[in-house]
Design a protein around this motif. Sequence first.
Motif, PDB file in Angstrom:
ATOM      1  N   GLU A 125       0.850  -1.182   0.000  1.00  0.00           N
ATOM      2  CA  GLU A 125       0.000   0.000   0.000  1.00  0.00           C
ATOM      3  C   GLU A 125       0.890   1.237   0.000  1.00  0.00           C
ATOM      4  O   GLU A 125       1.753   1.389   0.856  1.00  0.00           O
ATOM      5  N   ASP A 127       1.254   5.665  -0.906  1.00  0.00           N
ATOM      6  CA  ASP A 127       0.629   6.950  -1.229  1.00  0.00           C
ATOM      7  C   ASP A 127       1.189   7.549  -2.513  1.00  0.00           C
ATOM      8  O   ASP A 127       0.745   8.607  -2.959  1.00  0.00           O
ATOM      9  N   GLU A 163      -1.264  13.064  -3.468  1.00  0.00           N
ATOM     10  CA  GLU A 163      -1.207  11.795  -2.737  1.00  0.00           C
ATOM     11  C   GLU A 163      -2.267  10.833  -3.254  1.00  0.00           C
ATOM     12  O   GLU A 163      -3.397  11.224  -3.530  1.00  0.00           O
ATOM     13  N   GLN A 164      -1.882   9.584  -3.391  1.00  0.00           N
ATOM     14  CA  GLN A 164      -2.767   8.547  -3.901  1.00  0.00           C
ATOM     15  C   GLN A 164      -2.999   7.485  -2.815  1.00  0.00           C
ATOM     16  O   GLN A 164      -2.348   7.500  -1.761  1.00  0.00           O
ATOM     17  N   THR A 165      -3.899   6.560  -3.098  1.00  0.00           N
ATOM     18  CA  THR A 165      -4.102   5.388  -2.239  1.00  0.00           C
ATOM     19  C   THR A 165      -4.023   4.167  -3.153  1.00  0.00           C
ATOM     20  O   THR A 165      -5.031   3.644  -3.620  1.00  0.00           O
ATOM     21  N   ASN A 315      -6.865   1.450  -6.744  1.00  0.00           N
ATOM     22  CA  ASN A 315      -6.877   2.634  -5.887  1.00  0.00           C
ATOM     23  C   ASN A 315      -8.324   3.041  -5.601  1.00  0.00           C
ATOM     24  O   ASN A 315      -9.256   2.479  -6.145  1.00  0.00           O
TER      25      ASN A 315
END
Length: 315
Positions: A125, A127, A163-165, A315
């Motif tokens: 996982e 970001d 920022e990503q997930t 995501n």
Amino acid sequence: MIVFSKALLIFLLFHSLLFVCVFGQVDTSLSVEPAGEGSVNLTLFGGEGTFWTLQRSIDLSDWETVTSAEQVEIGDEGRLSFNLALTELPKVFYRAIEDDGIPAAFKLFDERMEMYIDGDYMVIESDNVPNHPSPYFPNSDSRYEAYNGSNGNYNQNPNSIDEQTFVYRIPINPSEATVKSNTNLGSIGIAINGVSLFNQYAGPNNQPLTNEINSFDQYNGHPQRTGVYHYHFEPIYLSSAHGREAFLGFLLDGFPVYGPEENGETLTSDDLDEYHGHFGSTPEYPDGIYHYHFTEDDPYLNVGQFFGTPGTQTN
């Protein structure tokens, strides 16, 4: 990051001086003995049949400078020995982590990421925010750094890092796919700092990177329109810190990605196969594994198809 370890042992070697710190397992020990002119022999004692990952770094205080890792197994006599040249000892540190047989390469990922095993997959996982400065951070951000690279045609695109997930499912024991699948225009892999790896095309419709190259920052990355920062080329912040022969990440099929050098030689696409990789021994996979390389020439990382069966990125 969840660390898969039962004990942590750090040992520093300064010619004849040896300092040992052991955490969590008091019956683990290390000995050092002369082993001929110009070298020493180190022996790690531990439980029979236990697996360890030996990491090598140039900075004890910053394990992001780890340059290689090798998975080893303690033998039937409860010991493992290896040889080191005296010339490398004053500036090299080693860390040994007891694990559950997880490939050593996964131990080299930035500790900011959450990692765990789910069946046959390593789940990562991230970001997707780089661990280095960039002109693509806002000017008010402490991570902002104006472009200072060597491309006189640099032309910053209008996007900013967001920022990503991202959740990656990477096969732990990859194998060649009978039927090869095409890469896409999104993330086809992940670098050890959590940043996405993209293929050799610009979107849409698989266009050449000719114009996009001029928007790469000084570390060879840039964000696309939704703020996903990524590398198409060698991530030079990482290869500068870890070495141009170093392990730098995985593609989604579980096969590792290395820098543009091997055995002291700079590789080109002509040195690699139709998927931009080859089989061979690496520090992380001493028995050999298929692996990709970054090169300075097109297609830079991959020729448009995975060698193995890809996992997923969501995501």
